[in-house]
Write an enzyme that holds these catalytic residues in place. Sequence first.
Site, mmCIF file in Angstrom:
data_model
loop_
_atom_site.group_PDB
_atom_site.id
_atom_site.type_symbol
_atom_site.label_atom_id
_atom_site.label_comp_id
_atom_site.label_asym_id
_atom_site.label_seq_id
_atom_site.Cartn_x
_atom_site.Cartn_y
_atom_site.Cartn_z
ATOM 1 N N ASP A 255 0.672 -1.311 0.085
ATOM 2 C CA ASP A 255 -0.045 -0.072 0.073
ATOM 3 C C ASP A 255 0.905 1.179 0.039
ATOM 4 O O ASP A 255 1.270 1.655 1.108
ATOM 5 C CB ASP A 255 -1.000 -0.155 1.302
ATOM 6 C CG ASP A 255 -2.002 1.325 1.283
ATOM 7 O OD1 ASP A 255 -1.834 1.922 0.323
ATOM 8 O OD2 ASP A 255 -2.207 1.601 2.399
ATOM 9 N N LYS A 262 1.722 8.083 0.512
ATOM 10 C CA LYS A 262 1.981 7.945 1.824
ATOM 11 C C LYS A 262 3.651 8.750 1.785
ATOM 12 O O LYS A 262 4.298 8.544 1.007
ATOM 13 C CB LYS A 262 2.290 6.543 2.234
ATOM 14 C CG LYS A 262 0.924 5.925 2.749
ATOM 15 C CD LYS A 262 0.853 4.571 3.139
ATOM 16 C CE LYS A 262 -0.265 3.924 3.347
ATOM 17 N NZ LYS A 262 -1.142 4.382 4.634
ATOM 18 N N ASP A 332 -5.519 6.546 -0.651
ATOM 19 C CA ASP A 332 -4.852 5.610 0.204
ATOM 20 C C ASP A 332 -6.063 5.013 1.471
ATOM 21 O O ASP A 332 -5.653 4.152 2.260
ATOM 22 C CB ASP A 332 -4.104 6.594 1.163
ATOM 23 C CG ASP A 332 -3.117 5.825 2.128
ATOM 24 O OD1 ASP A 332 -2.918 4.783 2.007
ATOM 25 O OD2 ASP A 332 -2.440 6.429 2.874
ATOM 26 N N GLU A 334 -7.877 2.547 0.551
ATOM 27 C CA GLU A 334 -8.137 1.468 -0.457
ATOM 28 C C GLU A 334 -8.607 0.450 0.225
ATOM 29 O O GLU A 334 -9.405 -0.535 -0.644
ATOM 30 C CB GLU A 334 -6.837 1.267 -1.211
ATOM 31 C CG GLU A 334 -5.815 0.209 -0.639
ATOM 32 C CD GLU A 334 -5.244 0.674 0.665
ATOM 33 O OE1 GLU A 334 -5.357 2.063 1.175
ATOM 34 O OE2 GLU A 334 -4.885 -0.331 1.230
ATOM 35 N N ARG A 336 -11.095 -0.675 2.237
ATOM 36 C CA ARG A 336 -12.377 -0.687 2.201
ATOM 37 C C ARG A 336 -13.134 -0.789 0.959
ATOM 38 O O ARG A 336 -14.172 -1.532 0.518
ATOM 39 C CB ARG A 336 -13.001 0.639 2.873
ATOM 40 C CG ARG A 336 -12.715 1.958 2.202
ATOM 41 C CD ARG A 336 -13.141 3.208 3.255
ATOM 42 N NE ARG A 336 -11.902 3.268 4.047
ATOM 43 C CZ ARG A 336 -11.858 4.399 4.799
ATOM 44 N NH1 ARG A 336 -12.746 5.058 5.121
ATOM 45 N NH2 ARG A 336 -10.819 4.316 5.754
HETATM 46 N N1 BES Z 1 -3.294 0.258 5.362
HETATM 47 C C1 BES Z 1 -3.690 1.572 5.748
HETATM 48 C C2 BES Z 1 -3.934 1.703 7.268
HETATM 49 C C3 BES Z 1 -2.579 1.396 7.998
HETATM 50 C C4 BES Z 1 -1.946 2.363 8.619
HETATM 51 C C5 BES Z 1 -2.157 0.051 8.539
HETATM 52 C C6 BES Z 1 -0.674 2.316 9.232
HETATM 53 C C7 BES Z 1 -1.390 -0.231 9.356
HETATM 54 C C8 BES Z 1 -0.558 0.716 9.857
HETATM 55 C C9 BES Z 1 -4.906 2.057 5.130
HETATM 56 O O1 BES Z 1 -5.078 1.591 3.924
HETATM 57 C C10 BES Z 1 -4.843 3.567 4.954
HETATM 58 O O2 BES Z 1 -3.990 3.860 4.559
HETATM 59 N N2 BES Z 1 -5.724 4.063 5.840
HETATM 60 C C11 BES Z 1 -5.752 5.442 5.750
HETATM 61 C C12 BES Z 1 -7.053 6.030 5.673
HETATM 62 C C13 BES Z 1 -7.627 7.480 5.590
HETATM 63 C C14 BES Z 1 -6.700 7.762 4.350
HETATM 64 C C15 BES Z 1 -8.864 7.809 5.805
HETATM 65 C C16 BES Z 1 -5.222 6.027 7.271
HETATM 66 O O3 BES Z 1 -5.368 5.206 8.246
HETATM 67 O O4 BES Z 1 -4.476 6.973 7.393
HETATM 68 ZN ZN ZN Z 2 -3.909 -0.209 3.292
HETATM 69 MN MN MN Z 3 -4.016 3.099 2.374
#
Ligand code: BES
Ligand code: ZN
Ligand code: MN
Length: 485
Positions: A255, A262, A332, A334, A336
């Site tokens: 990701d 990111k 990001d 993604e 869901r």
């Molecule tokens: N895979 C990430 C969540 C994540 C973050 C898992 C850190 C493990 C460690 C997920 O896809 C993500 O990026 N979520 C975002 C959502 C936001 C953009 C609404 C997040 O948590 O920042």
């Molecule tokens: Zn993710």
């Molecule tokens: Mn993500």
Amino acid sequence: MKINFSDARPQDADVLAFIVTKTTFSDFTFPLENSDIVHATAKLARFEAAAGQSFLLINEEGGKLVRIILVGVADGEAGDYQKAGGDIVAKVQTSGAKHIAIHGANLSANAAAEAAYGAALRNWRMDKYRTKLADTAKPTVETLTVAGAPADASTLWPSYHAIAEGVALTKELVTEPANIIYPESFVERCKHLAELGVEISVLDDKDMAALGMGALLGVAQGSRRPARLLVMKWDGTGGSQERPVALVGKGVTFDTGGISIKPAAGMEDMKWDMGGAGAVAGAMKALAGRKAKAYVVGVCGLVENMPDGNAQRPGDIVTSMSGQTIEVLNTDAEGRLVLCDALHWVQEKYNPEYVVDLATLTGAIIVSLGSEYAGLFSNSDELADKLTAAGKASGDPLWRFPLSKAYDKMIDSPIADMKNIGGKGAGSITAAQFLGRFIKDGVKWAHLDIAGTVWADKAGPVWDKGATGFGVRLLDRFVADNFEG
Ligand code: BES
Ligand code: ZN
Ligand code: MN
């Protein structure tokens, strides 16, 4: 590491381990030449067999020097024996010792099997990429024998062994880097489950396009690696359980965030953004391995989230298989998008009574719970209670969060049916609300946000630093306690 159960202590054992409780320790006669010295040394080191306490000494036995390990456990607490087994292995894994003997005569059959199980779990590590590992840093333990335990311990063992194998698969999938594990190779690594009787089928990107999985495919379109939907079916009921339990895992093999990219620091962690899918695969391996009398379908939504010229853009609107449209405001968010199509598909295809999804879904869950508990969200108190109980019993604990109309409103979009991000707060809950919009009426559903528990920066009771295998023991226990009559 080979695990045996035997009547007598093996002659070649060079680690002699004893698991003792505070109440029994003072009168415990070690079956050793120097039981008194062991007691005196333990006293000197202030070892009192308190739960979690452990102690290693070296003494002469049978004309050679051996390691003697004492581990304290609380009276009657099952989980302690797993931890004790884990502690024993951790202490000597790279010590030069080859054969651990755990004294089983003072243990129940259950405790003896639990200790062996904890040792098997804790022993897992991945060294295949370390070509220059010093000899003194290499694992040396080849065998663990539980000696003199009640005969039932060896009867209990095959099931524990099967679960440990499932956990090992999950740790392997989670630990491998993203140039090695991507959707297609993830599928390949799971194909051996067929040998255990798991029926495996795979949808490729064309199949998914034909089904209208625009949300999942929207995430995948920025990657050179084509998406896959891996389906693993285990029916140990001979057809008597009509509706299966469905397990659905987020399998984002890497990701980057996509166009909403990111920051560089820490991005390497996103190789384990497939931890939900990894847990589902490991759970299926555990269930089939121990021939669980239940009907369970595991589905892994596998994609890579990359930012190339074909990647989806913030603001794009995609149509999910359910027909609901989604405004992708942040590429990001993604997970869901992947899950919503996998969830809809499994309900259409298998009509499950229960659906449990697992996903490293939000950073916000780490803010809430750190790495101690995973977040639990559910439309069913009954299912939530069952999962909470299984979590507590298995060592993969869960903490429940609320769902409600007010939170649900936060993902309404002015241009589509919903947007893929909420507002400022409650990030883990709005993510769960999103998934909830793809659950059919009457289906009991739970979502587990495991972002904080898949990967550990320090060793735990039954894992080393790195992949924890979170979810396998939980799902196995959930099935065992509720669907195997
Ligand atoms: N895979 C990430 C969540 C994540 C973050 C898992 C850190 C493990 C460690 C997920 O896809 C993500 O990026 N979520 C975002 C959502 C936001 C953009 C609404 C997040 O948590 O920042
Ligand atoms: Zn993710
Ligand atoms: Mn993500």
